[in-house]
Design an enzyme around this catalytic site. Structure first.
Site, short mmCIF file in Angstrom:
data_model
loop_
_atom_site.label_atom_id
_atom_site.label_comp_id
_atom_site.label_asym_id
_atom_site.label_seq_id
_atom_site.Cartn_x
_atom_site.Cartn_y
_atom_site.Cartn_z
N GLU A 1 -9.74 -5.89 9.56
CA GLU A 1 -9.16 -4.52 8.97
C GLU A 1 -10.71 -3.76 9.03
O GLU A 1 -11.29 -3.96 8.23
CB GLU A 1 -8.37 -4.76 7.97
CG GLU A 1 -7.66 -3.44 7.24
CD GLU A 1 -6.72 -3.37 6.34
OE1 GLU A 1 -6.11 -4.42 6.03
OE2 GLU A 1 -6.86 -2.79 5.13
N ASN B 1 -3.43 -11.55 2.85
CA ASN B 1 -4.52 -10.26 3.04
C ASN B 1 -5.22 -10.03 1.80
O ASN B 1 -4.67 -10.03 0.68
CB ASN B 1 -3.80 -9.08 3.35
CG ASN B 1 -4.34 -7.74 3.67
OD1 ASN B 1 -4.96 -7.70 4.63
ND2 ASN B 1 -4.33 -6.96 2.58
N GLU B 2 -6.42 -10.13 1.91
CA GLU B 2 -7.45 -9.69 0.83
C GLU B 2 -7.17 -10.21 -0.48
O GLU B 2 -7.54 -9.71 -1.44
CB GLU B 2 -7.32 -8.25 0.56
CG GLU B 2 -7.93 -7.34 1.97
CD GLU B 2 -7.61 -5.73 1.82
OE1 GLU B 2 -7.23 -5.57 0.85
OE2 GLU B 2 -8.19 -5.44 2.81
N ARG C 1 -14.93 3.28 3.36
CA ARG C 1 -15.47 2.10 2.98
C ARG C 1 -16.22 1.31 4.00
O ARG C 1 -15.80 1.41 5.06
CB ARG C 1 -14.53 1.23 2.02
CG ARG C 1 -13.62 0.63 2.66
CD ARG C 1 -12.87 -0.32 1.80
NE ARG C 1 -11.82 0.50 1.20
CZ ARG C 1 -10.55 0.78 1.61
NH1 ARG C 1 -10.16 0.48 2.65
NH2 ARG C 1 -9.78 1.59 0.98
N THR D 1 0.82 -1.10 0.07
CA THR D 1 0.16 -0.11 -0.06
C THR D 1 0.75 1.33 0.07
O THR D 1 0.66 2.13 -1.05
CB THR D 1 -0.92 0.13 1.23
OG1 THR D 1 -1.75 -0.99 1.25
CG2 THR D 1 -1.74 1.35 1.00
N TRP E 1 1.03 -9.99 3.30
CA TRP E 1 0.50 -9.27 2.21
C TRP E 1 1.00 -9.88 0.80
O TRP E 1 0.38 -9.89 -0.03
CB TRP E 1 0.85 -7.73 2.09
CG TRP E 1 -0.21 -6.81 2.89
CD1 TRP E 1 -1.14 -6.03 2.50
CD2 TRP E 1 -0.61 -6.96 4.20
NE1 TRP E 1 -2.01 -5.60 3.51
CE2 TRP E 1 -1.74 -6.08 4.47
CE3 TRP E 1 -0.25 -7.54 5.40
CZ2 TRP E 1 -2.23 -5.81 5.84
CZ3 TRP E 1 -0.52 -7.27 6.73
CH2 TRP E 1 -1.71 -6.34 6.64
#
Length: 696
Positions: free
Chosen positions: A259, A183-184, A385, A95, A137
């Site tokens: 998160e 992650n995600e 969000r 990120t 990640w």
């Protein structure tokens, strides 16, 4: 009586809240443990990672760094966080930067890389009971075993992750309480089982798995797969919007907002945080909520700037800001511990009739009760969000009706916050003293954008340190020979965006080396730039001089290196960044390009002497629409950038032409060459104003 009324009126005017006498409009809220309790509270936390969000914190001067850490972790002082979630560095952009892997390559391990070890130790030093949660990640390329997925060999992946957990225990005596998957990104259920088995075999039976750090769909797979269900402790969802699926609610696992938040940390961010800390349980039965990110400690103009619970972006000045989300957190964490129980819905948990929410929690002994109430209005509590459906909040009178074991309570200590959006300072986390409970009842008038904590606990403290130094821009001229950096750590202030830069030594000399030798298993698109890039400074820099020494190692070297000015994008958009990039390659060529991919070339040529052996110096000066470059203090070019339109301002940076090893030392950055070197300048007949300079 007149005196009492006057006092109440004064409280309303000054504080925005008041005790009231119940009337027909009063809403009755029952707090009763008679029919049992709800789910177990598992904590509120923050995330360091995803990525490099604590980058600038580590080189804050003492005692300022300790002060910042106190606001985050010290019990009964500030946020008093109960969970610290950290990235298992994977040499990938996640990120706002990359975090170093403990295994750049399959044949080596190093548990001194990065700053998460240090941060975990500092958190544990302040709160030995804080829970540690780790999550990758991305991964070094070798983990994929020839595949573009980390699941190419699940045994290799599990070994890689458990080695990190073992490193925390072996080298730092840190117990990792929870570990995630990826992650995600897609979750491989077979890998979850292999990870659980590997943890058990290596003595980490008590390290619990949270999966899948994405959406609630993971819960669907737990039905009918007993091995998978037995492998995980909690279903973790990101940015749930306080909602959870029926599959998740009834699967028999703890539910976590693993998160959440990710919102600019002004009063609007504080409103978002206050609302979801209550409503994640009221609506979604989530028993843990973790903020991304722990602390906004990364450069302005990187993605999601200031989306932390507090802000610390100037290690050079020592300036930091204790933002309102810190005190929102304190309303719960200072009065509720991990292991407490929520009350049941309609018996201490629910929505307020006129907007807002309330939760009641009880200690394991059943003797202590904490109630948290929030009245955040829609437009003052939107998170980044997901979208927030419309709702209204209006002032309301409520009566807290204590029943069951709570009927014997005679007083509750009251803490209060009023968020302000009209330019006035917010009134955050103020102790209002004890409130008497009369016949099991406490009556309150609730206004808008307020938080109340009422508790039997006598603790609670709004900690403070001396006012930090004032804010100052990044200092120029700037010089770093890396001698003050710890071995194997990232260099201070250089924020790596792709690749991994590490401090090494040769004899008494320290330098930095770019360590990544192959494409990693990426989390976002940044690595498609095909280069290792680290940035520094200020995204508003325009005219700039940057110079550094470099060498190509004898084995596994990159094909080239670069210095750059006016880098206009970083983070996951690094592959689309533009600026002024000056490359030198090991085949003794140079080029100047206007993009990080090295496709928009301005000029190129051959070097006047070889670059592939020994230390050399590369220098770039950008002034207005002109760019000047030199190699070992010899002119290479003086060109006009306006042929294609002058690049916009941006960061300075260094890096490698492709993945591979490269060494750097003696970084200079200044507004002018003279400012960097403090040399006597004499000019050659050429138009290059850079060099050629006799040193004092």
């Amino acid at each position: 009586m007149k005196l009492l009324c006057a006092l109440i009126a004064s409280l309303i005017a000054v504080c925005g809240w008041a005790l009231v006498v119940a009337d027909d409009d009063t809403i009755n809220l029952v707090f009763d443990d008679t029919n049992g309790l709800g789910r177990t509270f598992e904590g509120i936390g923050g995330i360091s990672g995803g990525g490099a969000t604590s980058k600038l914190l580590v080189n804050y001067p003492q005692p300022l760094r300790d002060q910042i850490l106190d606001y985050l972790f010290l019990p009964n002082f500030g946020a008093s966080l109960q969970i610290l979630k950290v990235e298992i560095g994977g040499d990938v952009q996640s990120t706002d930067g990359t975090e170093a892997s403990h295994m750049h390559n399959s044949w080596e391990e190093n548990y001194e890389r990065g700053y998460e070890w240090w941060l975990m130790l500092e958190a544990k030093k302040r709160n030995p009971d804080i829970k540690i949660y780790s999550l990758p990640w991305g991964f070094p390329g070798w983990v994929g075993q020839g595949s573009s997925s980390p699941y190419g060999n699940t045994t290799v992946l599990a070994d890689y992750v458990v080695r990190w957990i073992n490193g925390a225990k072996t080298h730092y005596n840190i117990t990792v309480d929870y570990v995630g998957i990826w992650n995600e990104r897609p979750c491989n259920n077979d890998y979850v089982k292999v990870l659980r088995k590997t943890l058990n075999e290596r003595g980490f039976q008590h390290t619990l798995i949270v999966a899948s750090d994405n959406g609630w769909e993971f819960a669907d797979g737990l039905y009918g797969d007993h091995e998978l269900a037995n492998a995980v402790h909690a279903v973790g969802c990101h940015y749930p919007g306080t909602w959870s699926s029926n599959s998740a609610k009834y699967v028999g696992k703890a539910l976590w907002a693993s998160e959440d938040y990710s919102t600019f940390n002004d009063e609007f961010g504080a409103g978002c945080w206050a609302r979801i800390l209550n409503q994640n349980y009221v609506d979604g039965l989530m028993t843990a909520t973790i903020a991304w990110d722990l602390i906004a400690s990364y450069y302005h103009n990187l993605d999601f700037f200031r989306d932390g619970l507090m802000t610390a972006v100037e290690p050079w000045s020592g300036h930091y800001v204790v933002n309102s989300p810190i005190w929102v957190t304190a309303h719960t964490t200072q009065f509720v511990s991990v292991g407490w129980k929520y009350l049941n819905h309609t018996a201490g948990v629910g929505y307020l009739k006129n907007g807002g929410s309330y939760v009641g929690l009880v200690s394991p002994t059943g003797n202590d009760l904490t109630i948290v109430i929030e009245t955040m209005t829609h437009d003052h509590s939107q998170c980044i969000r997901p979208g927030l459906p419309w709702y209204t909040v209006s002032p309301q009178n409520v009566s807290l009706n204590l029943k069951g074991h709570f009927s014997k309570i005679t007083k509750l200590n009251l803490w209060y916050s009023q968020l302000s959006f009209d330019g006035k300072l917010s009134n955050m986390f103020t102790s209002m003293g004890p409130v008497q409970v009369v016949n099991g009842m406490v009556n309150l008038t609730l206004g808008l954008d307020q938080i109340y904590t009422l508790t039997t606990l006598s603790g609670g403290h709004k900690g403070s340190h001396p006012t930090p130094p004032s804010s100052h821009p990044f200092p120029l001229p700037y010089f770093d020979d890396f001698e003050g950096n710890n071995l194997y750590n990232e260099p201070n202030n250089l924020a790596q965006q792709t690749g991994s830069f590490e401090v090494l030594s040769n004899g008494s000399n320290k330098f930095i080396r770019q360590m990544v030798m192959e494409w990693p298993l990426s989390w976002c698109g940044a690595e498609s730039v095909g280069k290792a890039v680290t940035v520094i400074g200020d995204s508003t820099w325009d005219d700039l001089f940057i110079e550094i020494d470099f060498q190509f190692p004898t084995v596994n070297a990159s094909n080239g290196i670069f210095v750059a000015a006016r880098i206009n994008q970083a983070g996951c958009e690094m592959d689309h960044s533009q600026g002024v990039f000056f490359f030198i390659t090991s085949d003794n060529k140079y080029s100047l390009t206007r993009d990080s991919r090295a496709t928009d070339e301005v000029t190129s040529g051959n070097l006047p002497s070889p670059a592939h052996t020994g230390w050399h110096k590369i220098s770039l000066y950008v002034q207005g629409s002109k760019a000047y470059g030199a190699f070992d203090k010899r002119d290479l070019f003086a060109v006009d950038l306006n042929v294609h339109g002058s690049p916009v301002p941006g960061f300075a940076g260094i890096g490698t032409y492709n993945y591979g090893l490269a060494d750097f030392d003696n970084l200079h950055i200044a507004l002018t060459p003279q400012g960097a070197h403090q040399r006597k300048i004499f000019r050659k007949p050429s138009s290059n104003p850079l060099f050629f300079i006799k040193e004092h």
